[in-house]
Every structure is written in C-alpha cells, then in structure tokens.
Design an enzyme around this catalytic site. Structure first.
Site, PDB file in Angstrom:
ATOM      1  N   SER A  61       0.822  -1.207   0.000  1.00 32.54           N
ATOM      2  CA  SER A  61       0.000   0.000   0.000  1.00 32.54           C
ATOM      3  C   SER A  61       0.857   1.258   0.000  1.00 32.54           C
ATOM      4  O   SER A  61       2.040   1.240   0.353  1.00 32.54           O
ATOM      5  CB  SER A  61      -0.904   0.014   1.227  1.00 32.54           C
ATOM      6  OG  SER A  61      -1.514  -1.238   1.422  1.00 32.54           O
TER       7      SER A  61
HETATM    8  N1  SAH Z   1      -0.471  -5.068   4.133  1.00 29.17           N
HETATM    9  C1  SAH Z   1       0.292  -5.336   2.920  1.00 29.17           C
HETATM   10  C2  SAH Z   1      -0.456  -5.057   1.640  1.00 29.17           C
HETATM   11  C3  SAH Z   1      -1.543  -6.008   1.449  1.00 29.17           C
HETATM   12  S1  SAH Z   1      -2.060  -6.377  -0.190  1.00 29.17           S
HETATM   13  C4  SAH Z   1       1.616  -4.614   2.935  1.00 29.17           C
HETATM   14  O1  SAH Z   1       1.904  -3.858   3.869  1.00 29.17           O
HETATM   15  O2  SAH Z   1       2.403  -4.838   2.008  1.00 29.17           O
HETATM   16  C5  SAH Z   1      -3.377  -7.452   0.296  1.00 29.17           C
HETATM   17  C6  SAH Z   1      -2.932  -8.826   0.726  1.00 29.17           C
HETATM   18  O3  SAH Z   1      -4.090  -9.497   1.222  1.00 29.17           O
HETATM   19  C7  SAH Z   1      -2.391  -9.684  -0.398  1.00 29.17           C
HETATM   20  O4  SAH Z   1      -1.098 -10.112  -0.097  1.00 29.17           O
HETATM   21  C8  SAH Z   1      -3.367 -10.858  -0.488  1.00 29.17           C
HETATM   22  O5  SAH Z   1      -2.744 -12.099  -0.793  1.00 29.17           O
HETATM   23  C9  SAH Z   1      -3.951 -10.866   0.921  1.00 29.17           C
HETATM   24  N2  SAH Z   1      -5.267 -11.515   1.056  1.00 29.17           N
HETATM   25  C10 SAH Z   1      -6.355 -11.400   0.273  1.00 29.17           C
HETATM   26  N3  SAH Z   1      -7.371 -12.157   0.756  1.00 29.17           N
HETATM   27  C11 SAH Z   1      -6.890 -12.771   1.891  1.00 29.17           C
HETATM   28  C12 SAH Z   1      -7.443 -13.675   2.847  1.00 29.17           C
HETATM   29  N4  SAH Z   1      -8.700 -14.140   2.763  1.00 29.17           N
HETATM   30  N5  SAH Z   1      -6.648 -14.071   3.877  1.00 29.17           N
HETATM   31  C13 SAH Z   1      -5.369 -13.626   3.998  1.00 29.17           C
HETATM   32  N6  SAH Z   1      -4.797 -12.776   3.125  1.00 29.17           N
HETATM   33  C14 SAH Z   1      -5.543 -12.344   2.082  1.00 29.17           C
END
Ligand code: SAH
Length: 213
Positions: A61
């Site tokens: 993000s």
């Molecule tokens: N917080 C992260 C950015 C997140 S991007 C950072 O600081 O870099 C969103 C993430 O959510 C992705 O890696 C994706 O794989 C994960 N995601 C999506 N659905 C999910 C679920 N049901 N359980 C766990 N992770 C999930």
C-alpha cells in the site's frame, strides 16, 4: 537511495501533508525502511507515496494510506493486533513498533515466508506470520485488541467481528473490488458494534481459500 536523514524528513513531510499527524505513528514509520519490503526493480521508488507491485500480483500500500489506517486503529503498547493481508510485511512491521504483538496472515505461502524472512533480517521479533484464509481469523489467539484488514471485504467478516474484544477497534476497507471502497472503523461496545466511515480507498479483494502460487 537509502533511508537517510534527508529522505526520512521528506518521507515524513509527505505523510503529514496527507493527514498522518499522530506522532507515535510517524515515529514508527521513521523506524521502518520501506525499501527492505520492496526489493527488486521498484526499490528505488520505496520512499515515494505510491503503492508498488509485489509478488503474486499483490501490492504494497501507499505509505500515507498505511499511516492513516494505523492512525485510525489507535494502537496501544500493550495491544495484541491481528492483520489480515501480510503482503510485503510493511504494514505489520509498522504495527510491530506500536503494539505488544502482531499476528499477520496471508493466503499466499510465498508472501508470508518472504515477509517472515524480512522480519528476521530487520530484527523484528514480535510478529507471528501465518499462511491461511484470514477471513476466519485466529480463533486460538482471540480476542484481539485491534484488527486491521488490508484487503477489501464486501462486509466485515463475522468471525473477525467475533474475535474483537469488547472495547476493541477494527479498521477495514469495504466494498466491491472493482469500485471505490470505503475505509471503515468498527468499535466493539458492550451492546454491539459502532461503525464510522473514514475515507475512500482502493484495495485488492479479500479472497477465499489459499492462493495458488
Ligand atoms: N499489508 C500489505 C499489503 C496487502 S495487499 C503490505 O503492507 O504490504 C493485500 C494482501 O491481502 C495480499 O497479499 C493478499 O494475498 C492478501 N489476502 C487477500 N485475501 C486474503 C485472505 N482471505 N486471507 C489472507 N490474506 C488475504
């Protein structure tokens, strides 16, 4: 480019100008070098206020969004925090500077493993990383003082609402993945849940099951 004093000053200035004013959050963001989480060709853009691609088609993000979400979560030093969506691990690293312990979950094993390695390299010892579908939360570790989702759900997942302690706060983007979503804050009261809408955001969707690598 390195996270030297000048770069930090500009990075913090950009955060403040976007509304990140909580000094504890700014101090945490000064302590974590974002470049460590965006290795490869995008590393030299790590200090710009923009989202960047990471592995598995996901994104790290934008720093100001990380700051605003962290600020909205009002983390205290004794808190046990759950993050859904480890991604690069950057957001979890920021939370680790503010909380007692952080549990972070990603549905991609390779992302969780890479993040775990970076936490070790950065000598961050209070994050526990899991590979799982985070929408079920971590019933064994519940209740949590704070819960943060960094992937957009259509509605706050029931198991996560249930795993928030009374008095606890959850921050999450809600809405369809291809539309503008709202960042909301849910506070658990004795009598139920209170919802505040914070701002418009755009996140990848919260998906079911494990990611196919
Ligand atoms: N917080 C992260 C950015 C997140 S991007 C950072 O600081 O870099 C969103 C993430 O959510 C992705 O890696 C994706 O794989 C994960 N995601 C999506 N659905 C999910 C679920 N049901 N359980 C766990 N992770 C999930």
């Amino acid at each position: 480019m390195s996270f030297d004093a000048d770069t930090k000053m500009q990075f913090l200035y950009a955060l403040r100008s976007k509304g990140v004013t909580d000094t504890r959050v700014l101090t945490a963001m000064e302590q974590v070098d974002r470049a460590a989480f965006v290795r490869g060709i995008f590393a030299d853009r790590a200090y710009e206020d923009m989202p960047l691609p990471i592995a598995c088609g996901q994104t790290i993000s934008q720093p100001s969004v990380v700051g605003l979400m962290t600020q909205a979560l009002q983390v205290n030093p004794r808190d046990k925090v759950l993050e859904i969506g480890t991604g690069s691990g950057y957001q979890a690293a920021i939370l680790s500077k503010l909380a007692r312990r952080v549990y972070t979950i990603d549905r991609y094993r390779s992302l969780a493993e890479k993040a775990r390695q970076i936490f070790a390299d950065q000598q961050i010892a209070n994050i526990i990383t899991f590979t799982a579908d985070g929408s079920h939360g971590l019933p064994d570790q519940a209740p949590f003082d704070r819960i943060l989702l960094t992937a957009a759900a259509e509605d706050p997942p029931g198991p996560l609402l249930a795993q928030l302690r009374v008095g606890g706060i959850m921050v999450l983007p809600v809405g369809q993945s291809d539309a503008v979503q709202s960042l909301i804050r849910v506070t658990r009261l004795d009598t139920g849940y209170e919802y505040d809408e914070l701002r418009a955001v755009r996140f990848v969707p919260l998906l079911e099951g494990l990611g196919q690598e």
